[in-house]
Design an enzyme around this catalytic site. Structure first.
Site, short mmCIF file in Angstrom:
data_model
loop_
_atom_site.label_atom_id
_atom_site.label_comp_id
_atom_site.label_asym_id
_atom_site.label_seq_id
_atom_site.Cartn_x
_atom_site.Cartn_y
_atom_site.Cartn_z
N ALA A 28 -4.32 10.06 29.63
CA ALA A 28 -4.67 11.34 30.25
C ALA A 28 -6.19 11.37 30.43
O ALA A 28 -6.91 10.66 29.74
CB ALA A 28 -4.23 12.48 29.35
N GLY A 68 -1.07 8.39 28.04
CA GLY A 68 -0.32 8.82 29.22
C GLY A 68 -0.04 7.67 30.17
O GLY A 68 0.95 7.69 30.90
N GLU A 95 2.89 6.05 28.88
CA GLU A 95 4.01 6.99 29.03
C GLU A 95 4.52 7.00 30.47
O GLU A 95 5.72 7.14 30.71
CB GLU A 95 3.56 8.39 28.59
CG GLU A 95 3.32 8.43 27.08
CD GLU A 95 2.81 9.78 26.61
OE1 GLU A 95 1.64 10.09 26.94
OE2 GLU A 95 3.56 10.50 25.95
N GLU A 101 -3.19 8.12 20.94
CA GLU A 101 -3.49 9.56 20.83
C GLU A 101 -3.85 9.98 19.41
O GLU A 101 -4.65 10.89 19.19
CB GLU A 101 -2.30 10.39 21.32
CG GLU A 101 -2.13 10.44 22.82
CD GLU A 101 -1.36 9.26 23.40
OE1 GLU A 101 -1.18 8.26 22.68
OE2 GLU A 101 -0.96 9.35 24.56
N1 CAA Z 1 -10.27 10.14 29.91
C1 CAA Z 1 -11.50 10.33 30.43
N2 CAA Z 1 -12.48 9.43 30.36
C2 CAA Z 1 -12.22 8.27 29.73
C3 CAA Z 1 -10.96 8.01 29.16
C4 CAA Z 1 -9.95 9.00 29.27
N3 CAA Z 1 -8.73 8.81 28.78
N4 CAA Z 1 -11.00 6.78 28.60
C5 CAA Z 1 -12.22 6.29 28.82
N5 CAA Z 1 -12.97 7.19 29.50
C6 CAA Z 1 -14.35 7.02 29.96
C7 CAA Z 1 -15.32 6.87 28.80
O1 CAA Z 1 -15.77 8.11 28.34
C8 CAA Z 1 -16.43 6.05 29.43
O2 CAA Z 1 -17.22 6.94 30.20
P1 CAA Z 1 -18.80 6.67 30.34
O3 CAA Z 1 -18.92 5.34 30.99
O4 CAA Z 1 -19.26 7.82 31.17
O5 CAA Z 1 -19.34 6.69 28.94
C9 CAA Z 1 -15.70 5.16 30.42
O6 CAA Z 1 -14.42 5.78 30.64
C10 CAA Z 1 -15.46 3.75 29.93
O7 CAA Z 1 -14.88 3.81 28.63
P2 CAA Z 1 -15.32 2.80 27.46
O8 CAA Z 1 -16.80 2.76 27.38
O9 CAA Z 1 -14.56 3.20 26.25
O10 CAA Z 1 -14.80 1.41 28.06
P3 CAA Z 1 -14.08 0.20 27.34
O11 CAA Z 1 -13.80 -0.79 28.39
O12 CAA Z 1 -14.81 -0.20 26.11
O13 CAA Z 1 -12.68 0.78 26.80
C11 CAA Z 1 -10.60 1.95 26.93
C12 CAA Z 1 -11.72 1.21 27.70
C13 CAA Z 1 -9.87 0.97 25.98
C14 CAA Z 1 -9.64 2.49 27.94
C15 CAA Z 1 -11.23 3.08 26.07
O14 CAA Z 1 -12.06 3.86 26.91
C16 CAA Z 1 -10.24 4.01 25.44
O15 CAA Z 1 -9.74 3.72 24.36
N6 CAA Z 1 -9.98 5.17 26.07
C17 CAA Z 1 -9.14 6.22 25.53
C18 CAA Z 1 -7.70 5.87 25.66
C19 CAA Z 1 -6.87 6.99 25.09
O16 CAA Z 1 -7.08 7.47 24.01
N7 CAA Z 1 -5.86 7.39 25.87
C20 CAA Z 1 -5.00 8.45 25.47
C21 CAA Z 1 -5.49 9.71 26.10
S1 CAA Z 1 -4.62 11.13 25.50
C22 CAA Z 1 -3.18 11.13 26.32
O17 CAA Z 1 -2.89 10.28 27.10
C23 CAA Z 1 -2.32 12.31 25.99
C24 CAA Z 1 -0.97 12.27 26.60
O18 CAA Z 1 -0.03 11.99 25.94
C25 CAA Z 1 -0.77 12.65 27.99
#
Ligand code: CAA
Length: 690
Positions: free
Chosen positions: A66, A105, A108, A128
């Site tokens: 998400a 998500g 998912e 999450e």
């Molecule tokens: N939403 C918004 N922004 C996000 C994001 C997300 N889910 N994931 C990453 N970003 C942004 C980061 O803030 C970062 O922004 P900046 O460059 O402005 O700082 C940019 O994307 C790159 O992220 P990373 O620096 O972390 O890049 P990476 O290559 O080292 O890692 C990643 C990539 C593994 C995807 C890591 O960003 C990550 O773990 N993201 C979160 C994943 C997550 O937790 N997903 C679940 C979301 S909650 C959900 O999905 C609820 C549901 O059930 C619907």
């Protein structure tokens, strides 16, 4: 190719409709991405030539979850549930084509597709829990139906990113396709599905694996018990477990209702708010306003470390792990041999390093008794005793030996780096790299910028930290830097509290219950009370002197602040209690009852106040950087966000009020920082200073 919207294209290749998402950086499920998916599915449904659908992403990754930045705002665009329904109920098979990471998500959405293919380097996960949440788009009900209850418990409570090969083994991915050829591979797979008339596999209808766990509540009870320590204080792991229980015991639609209800509770709670804040705070810490991302980077192909003790050895492992050769310099052969031996043993004992990896890493390590062996190193890190004279001597020698352009770093945990740099003719090359012990494990790296440190040296250090898996925070020179300076404020109060009548175990319990892994006195027993204590000079003047003189030097001697049994279980000690009592009486005071609230406020509020001083002195760039330091270096519970976040949560006016109250009765150690006064008066917060 048709553009569905700014981030989505739709193309028909033969009889396969391909929906391509392109929403940098991580294709998060923003309103535009959801709309694009909905539009793409509608286009595929409307085209009679399309027999199957592929969902694929451009850029570095499949949908990574998400869009966290949308949380808490009003819902815009297509709802994720509607998009998932359109995919799952599509009469044409839908294939998710995964590269990078399919997370949250994103996974998912993939779980509502009828099939999933991935390149070998891809990873899947439901992380999450690390944001204080649970997968709120059916993941809790679908994942156990695919991988079984045990694996789902593991994945959802750890948030781990599981490699594609393992996903294939557990049925989460149906086929691996050649690296770099995802789109073609996924289209070929979709054609095969159509040609073979394979069924529309809906995960929601697959009940075998959840039924297998029905009537076996012990699976959950055992899992909870085995992980109690790890999950302590956190709400999200338990909520995730409850959802998997619902997947086992309730029909799919009921399970979805349970998921939605529990998701809502977590989302509106303070723990998830703090954990989401921590996620962005860590990423924010990478950004240095006056050091743009495109600042030159100095290539670091060889690292030198001075000092092969616990710290130097741990630091070396970080570089060896990522393929960078290291030379360690020690003064004596036996110390060098011991240091190199400890590194080898650490690798051999590690569960993650295979024997051939240990050999490869050790082959990159050399030792020397001669500092001139560091002449060709690009980065030299000094990790010797915390004594200014020794450090200055080393840096003067390094200045003479090291090649031009080399970075000269000190691992000091609090000494003045400007003073260290002053003995060199290249202060621009000098920086602090403050690792935390054990340095091969702890995530935090305080990068300390001195007056003359160049931007290239800063940028190189920040990038290198990331490469070795550290979370870096740039701080300024001041005694103790950010972390230890704030620790000092807490330690001072802990020491005062036991001179007023609180027992060490009272202080420890209150801080442990707050969420710290252990309190200061348990920590002192673990580290050893005799660090820095000199027997010959000890005159029984402090409590520590008395404890050490009695050979109560901590866990290693079976007693310290606490008494220990043979399994190292701690018990409050009547001996310590008596010593404390005598000290208090000798000081002319009477022991008094100290409440838990007072312990918490006396220990934590001065930390917030010290953080405010650090901010106004410009020694940290932003409040959230201080929180990143304390969460990753000192065990501040992430669900309480860090000292500055916690101050905002309590209310700065309340923190200020208590500081003033303590100042009136206990003196200027509690003098409020001007920034705290200013923000409280304006009704502002550290996060939003406006
Ligand atoms: N939403 C918004 N922004 C996000 C994001 C997300 N889910 N994931 C990453 N970003 C942004 C980061 O803030 C970062 O922004 P900046 O460059 O402005 O700082 C940019 O994307 C790159 O992220 P990373 O620096 O972390 O890049 P990476 O290559 O080292 O890692 C990643 C990539 C593994 C995807 C890591 O960003 C990550 O773990 N993201 C979160 C994943 C997550 O937790 N997903 C679940 C979301 S909650 C959900 O999905 C609820 C549901 O059930 C619907």
């Amino acid at each position: 190719m048709t553009a569905i919207n700014a981030v989505t294209d739709f193309a028909v290749e033969g009889d396969v409709g391909v929906i391509t998402l392109n929403s940098p950086p991580v294709n998060a499920l923003s309103a535009a991405v959801r709309d694009g998916l909905a539009g793409g599915m509608a286009a595929a449904a409307a085209d009679p030539a399309v027999k199957a659908v592929v969902i694929v992403c451009e850029g570095r990754t499949f949908i990574a979850g998400a869009d966290i930045t949308e949380f808490g705002g009003a819902q815009k665009g297509a709802s994720l549930y509607d998009v998932q329904e359109a995919i799952e109920n599509s009469p044409k098979p839908v294939v998710a084509a995964i590269h990078g990471t399919a997370l949250g998500g994103g996974l998912e959405v993939a779980l509502t597709c009828h099939y999933r293919v991935a390149v070998p380097s891809a990873r899947c996960g439901l992380p999450e829990v690390n944001l204080g949440l649970l997968p709120g788009a059916g993941g809790t009900q679908r994942l156990p139906r695919v991988v079984g209850v045990e694996k789902a418990l593991e994945m959802m409570t750890s948030g781990q990113h599981v490699p594609a090969k393992q996903c294939l083994e557990m049925g989460l991915v149906d086929e691996l396709v050649e690296e770099g050829k995802l789109r073609e591979g996924a289209i070929a797979f979709a054609k095969k599905i159509v040609a073979e008339h394979r069924p529309l596999k809906k995960v929601r209808e697959s009940n075998d694996k959840v039924e297998a766990a029905r009537g076996h509540p012990e699976i959950f009870a055992n899992f909870r018990k085995a992980n109690a320590r790890k999950f302590r204080g956190f709400l999200a792991p338990e909520y995730n477990i409850c959802c998997i229980e619902a997947a086992v015991n309730q029909p799919f639609d009921e399970g979805m209702k349970t998921e939605r209800k529990l998701f809502g509770e977590l989302m509106s709670g303070s723990q998830s708010a703090a954990q989401r804040y921590a996620f962005f705070a860590e990423r924010q810490a990478n950004k240095v306003p006056d050091v743009p991302d495109d600042t030159a980077v100095i290539p670091v192909n060889k690292v030198g470390i001075i000092g092969g003790g616990t710290m130097g050895g741990g630091i070396a492992m970080n570089f060896l792990n990522v393929g960078i050769p290291v030379t360690i310099v020690e003064v004596k052969q036996d110390a060098l041999d011991r240091g190199l031996g400890v590194i080898r043993r650490n690798y051999e004992r590690s569960r993650t390093a295979k024997p051939e990896e240990t050999e490869a890493r050790m082959s990159r390590l050399t030792g020397s008794l001669d500092m001139s062996a560091l002449a060709d190193c690009d980065l030299i890190i000094e990790a010797v005793f915390e004594r200014m004279d020794i450090k200055k001597d080393i840096f003067a020698k390094l200045d003479a030996i090291c090649k031009p352009g080399a970075i000269l770093a000190t691992n000091t945990s609090g000494l003045n780096i400007d003073e260290i740099a002053s003995v060199t003719k290249r202060p621009e090359a000098v920086i602090g790299l403050h690792f935390f012990s054990p340095a091969n494990v702890m995530k935090l790296l305080e990068i300390v910028r001195a007056d003359h440190t160049s931007k290239e040296v800063i940028n190189t250090s920040m990038k290198l930290a990331r490469k070795i898996g550290k979370i870096a925070v740039l701080v300024g020179v001041c005694p103790g830097f950010v972390g230890n300076r704030i620790l000092g404020a807490r330690q001072r109060e802990a020491n005062k509290l036991i001179m007023e009548g609180a027992m060490p175990w009272d202080v420890d319990r209150v801080l442990y219950d707050f969420g710290f892994p252990m309190g200061p006195f348990a920590m002192s027993d673990l580290a050893g009370l005799d660090i820095g204590w000199v027997k010959e000079k000890s005159k029984g003047e402090t409590i520590r002197d008395v404890l050490c003189e009695m050979d109560r030097r901590g866990q290693k001697t079976g007693a310290g602040w606490y008494d220990y049994d043979e399994d190292r279980n701690a018990k409050p000690s009547p001996v310590t209690e008596k010593i404390l009592h005598d000290f208090i009486v000798k000081s002319g005071a009477n022991p008094r009852h100290v409440s838990d609230d007072e312990i918490r406020e006396r220990c934590l509020y001065p930390m917030i106040n010290e953080g405010a001083k650090i901010l106004e002195e410009g020694k940290a760039i932003r409040a959230s950087d201080i929180d990143v330091v304390w969460e990753n270096g000192y065990g501040w519970p992430v669900y309480e966000g860090g000292p500055m976040w916690y101050g905002d949560k309590v209310g700065l006016d309340k923190v200020l009020g208590k500081m003033r109250e303590f100042q009136a009765t206990m003196g200027d150690a509690f003098k409020p920082a001007p920034l705290l006064e200013k923000l409280a008066a304006a009704g502002k917060t550290f996060q939003n200073q406006g």
